[in-house]
Structures are given as C-alpha cells and as structure tokens.
Motif scaffolding. Sequence first.
Motif, mmCIF file in Angstrom:
data_model
loop_
_atom_site.group_PDB
_atom_site.id
_atom_site.type_symbol
_atom_site.label_atom_id
_atom_site.label_comp_id
_atom_site.label_asym_id
_atom_site.label_seq_id
_atom_site.Cartn_x
_atom_site.Cartn_y
_atom_site.Cartn_z
ATOM 1 N N SER A 349 0.827 -1.208 0.000
ATOM 2 C CA SER A 349 0.000 0.000 0.000
ATOM 3 C C SER A 349 0.859 1.254 0.000
ATOM 4 N N TYR A 399 -6.968 3.229 2.656
ATOM 5 C CA TYR A 399 -5.609 3.078 2.166
ATOM 6 C C TYR A 399 -5.570 3.335 0.665
ATOM 7 N N TRP A 401 -3.662 2.757 -3.079
ATOM 8 C CA TRP A 401 -2.916 1.712 -3.775
ATOM 9 C C TRP A 401 -2.536 2.216 -5.159
#
Length: 511
Positions: A349, A399, A401
Amino acid sequence: MLPKRYDSYDEAYENFSWDETWDIVEGDKESLNIGVECLDRHDGVCAHVLNTKEDTLSEYQFAEITEAANQFANLLDKKGVEKGERVVVNLDMSFEFLVSFFGTIKQGAVAVPCPEVFGPDAMAYRVQDSEPTIAIAPEDVDSDQFDETVEVITTQELSTQLEGLSQTYTSQTDAEDTAVVNYTSGTTGTPTPHAYRQKSLIYYAGMKDLMLDFSSEDKAFTTSSTGWGAGLWGGLLAPLVFGIPAGFLSGPFDAKKALEFIDDNDVNLLISVVPTALRKMVDAAEEMDQPPQIEKANYTGEPMPAELSRKVEELFGALPRSSYGASEMTGKVVLADQAFPDFESRHGSLGKPLPGNDVLIVDDDGNELPNGEVGRIAVRESDGLKLSEDAGLTDEDGYFWSKGRADDVILSSGYTIGPKEVEESLEKHPKVAVSGVIGVPDEELGNRVKAYIETDEAGTEELKDELKNFVREELGKHEYPREIEFIDKVPQTNNQKTQRIKLRELHESES
C-alpha cells in the motif's frame, strides 16, 4: 518524537499542525540555516560512507564536517560569491561532498547536487539550466561540460584552497531563502529543477519523523543518491537534523556490500530506499545464513509489490513503510505509512494521507471517485486540485494503492493495464533480469502490451513464448505481453526507475 504526541492516526490527522515541526530546529523564520541545524548542534559520528569502487569505509564526525564546511563558506566569500548564486556539487557522497554542500548552504549560496554518474549531456543540461558560479568536481572531470564562466574546483584543488581559512562562520539566512536545487530523475522526460528553501528542512524532517518515529539511538542507511531528492532530504538531512548518523554507499550499488555495511555498523533504520534496491538486497540476503536485522524501513520512488514487501519483513524483520509524492503535484510527500500507535501498515500500500493533506482519487475531469475505482491521485489545496500523473485507487479502509503512472497506463481491448504490474510478473521469471513495459498502438486491440527484456539467456523465440505463457498464467490473458523484444539494457534513471519515454522512442524508431 512527533508521533508520540498523539494516540491515534485519526487524532493526528484532525489536530496536527505543521507548525509543530518548528520544534525540531533551534532557528526561526528570521534566522534559519540547514547547515547550522544539521551540523553545528551535534557531536559524535555524522556519517559513514562505503566506497564500493575502492571498498573503503570512511567515518566522519560532526565537528570535522562543521569546521571544513565553515572553511568552504569562507572560501565562497573570498571568491565574491553572492547570496543566491548557484554552486554545482558534482560529487558522490564523500567528505568533499559534505563539506562543499553544507558550506554552500551556510554561506547563503544555493547547492545543486549532481552525482558523478551523470554523463556529459546530463551535466551540461543542468549546468546550462542552473547557471552556477562555481562547480566542485572529481579529479577526472570533463571540463567541457562546464561553461567558461564557471570556476571548476576539483577535489584535490579544494583541499589546497581551504588551507588556512577560518573554521568558524556566521550564517545569515532566513527560512524563505533558497538553499538547494534538485532535478527530477527524468523518468518521464527532461529533468525539471525544483528549488527548496531553508525551511524545507523542517517539513522533510517532520515528515520522516511521522513515518519512522526517530530515536536518538537510530543509525540510518539509504541506497539513494544525494543527487535525488529522496536521498538528499530523506537519507541525509532528515537524520542529521536529529543528530542521527547517516549511512551511504558511494559508487555503484552492491547489494552484498550494502548488507555487510548494515551489519557491521549496527544500522537499525533503512530510509528512502527504492524497491529495486530492496529486491537486490533480498536476493543477496537469501544467500546468507543470518541476514542483518533492522527495526524500521522506509521506501520511496516507486510502488512496492506486496510479495517483495513480505519478503523484506521476513528476511530483515521490519515491514517497509511507504512514502509517496509526485513532483508535478505538490513536490512533497502526501501519502505514507505512519508511526502512530494504531497505524497498521499494509504490504504494497501507499499508506494514508499525511496530516495536513487532503488526498483523493479523481477522474480526468476532477470528479472524486468511489473506493475501488482507478483514477488519478490528486491533492485538494486552497487554490484547487493538484493532479499527479499517477493512477491509483482507495480501499474501504482509506488506504491508497498504486496502479502505475496514469500516462503509462495501457488501454487494451477495454482493459486498463498497469505496466508496473506486468513488469513485476515478468521479473519473477528466473530468466528475466530487468523488464520495461509500454503500450503500443494496435489496430485490433487499441493498444497491445510490449515488453523489453534484459536477460543473460539467449533471446530466442522459445523464450518469448515461455515468458508470454508465464505472464498469462500469473496475471491473465488480457495482460500478458503480446510483443517481446530483447535488449542489452532497459533504460533506467540513476534511481533505477524505468524510463518508459525512452522505450516508446525506441519502439517508434523501429516502426
């Protein structure tokens, strides 16, 4: 340090102010100097430098670098260099680099660091663009790359010219004065200059502290060059302002020697390391009975595959933490894994937004996209959206990515394909040393995936088929490279980023 002020990431994101980072330094807005903050306030070991060409290890003390940097500042005064004039430091990490770099900043001139690996064209471009008054260069420098208006001082001449000069100096700079000009690495085209002020130290040191929670017991090491912002600001200046010794390799990267350096010098902190270097360190570590163990690791420059991240943690004992920024967006890091007590880093990530940054995923029209949809990473600021050229998405936990460069994304048969993902798959194959992937026009598919391959094997049609089948099984039939070409060297920057623009130029020249 800074992370210990907060109990959670959410609390920090809501309440943290970048004004808190002024606590890191002794100066203020009216009187601030990077050289003073990084050198004068500390004692003990400043830096360890392993020269991989000569296989020598050098140790430098804060006191000796401070005194010699003061001499260099006095030398610039003696030569009539004015505040704000450029000084090119065309050196790899060394005593002379530290002295001339910090001495330039102490005097109020602007340091332009350029590693020795730069060829004549790369140096000529930076010299022409920055218009330096003085250049500090190695003994074997090609003087033709400098204009006749530039005074070139070699490392041997530098030693002579510093003799007898005062080892004290009073800097007269403020927070807004320009201190450094770094050039982008040229991944997507012509290198671009970025000017950094004296106060940039506070941001970069604070940012790294939020990620790594610096300790006075830390010993740092980076694989990145000081000619690149991550190596300079993350690998050198951020540790030094806290009095933490900085470790560097000088010369060609050697994974085995890097691991020996880490082990021999009790390094516990890897900082601003690029994933390509970590991959080589993993390969070298797998041949060791007991790889060196570290406590904290931070990477930058490119996304890290989750599989590599897990391998780093397995071998070295620390889950690598991401730091992401884009020069075309804000020039600063906006996403990172952070050291707050409740922050959970996730393999592969980009992390979450650093406090003070409103980061989002948008479409080409600037509309925010929901979780799971691929768009461009952007930052919302007071004067509007700042868009990166990087594609990404968010998950349900917030998160971010990476999905590669937005301008590198390949649209084929309605599929969106990230070239980095294809490269990662190819490089799992034992016969592939390095790969570079681009999209090329195709009448039927719109674009097809083309891979350029470095290999020690014979570049046969059988190997092409083997690699195509390998990726087809790894990723899927829509992502495998329909075209493969073997080349001697996949073009990369000094920081080992694939220069896809050169691959596209190569393809066009062959078409």
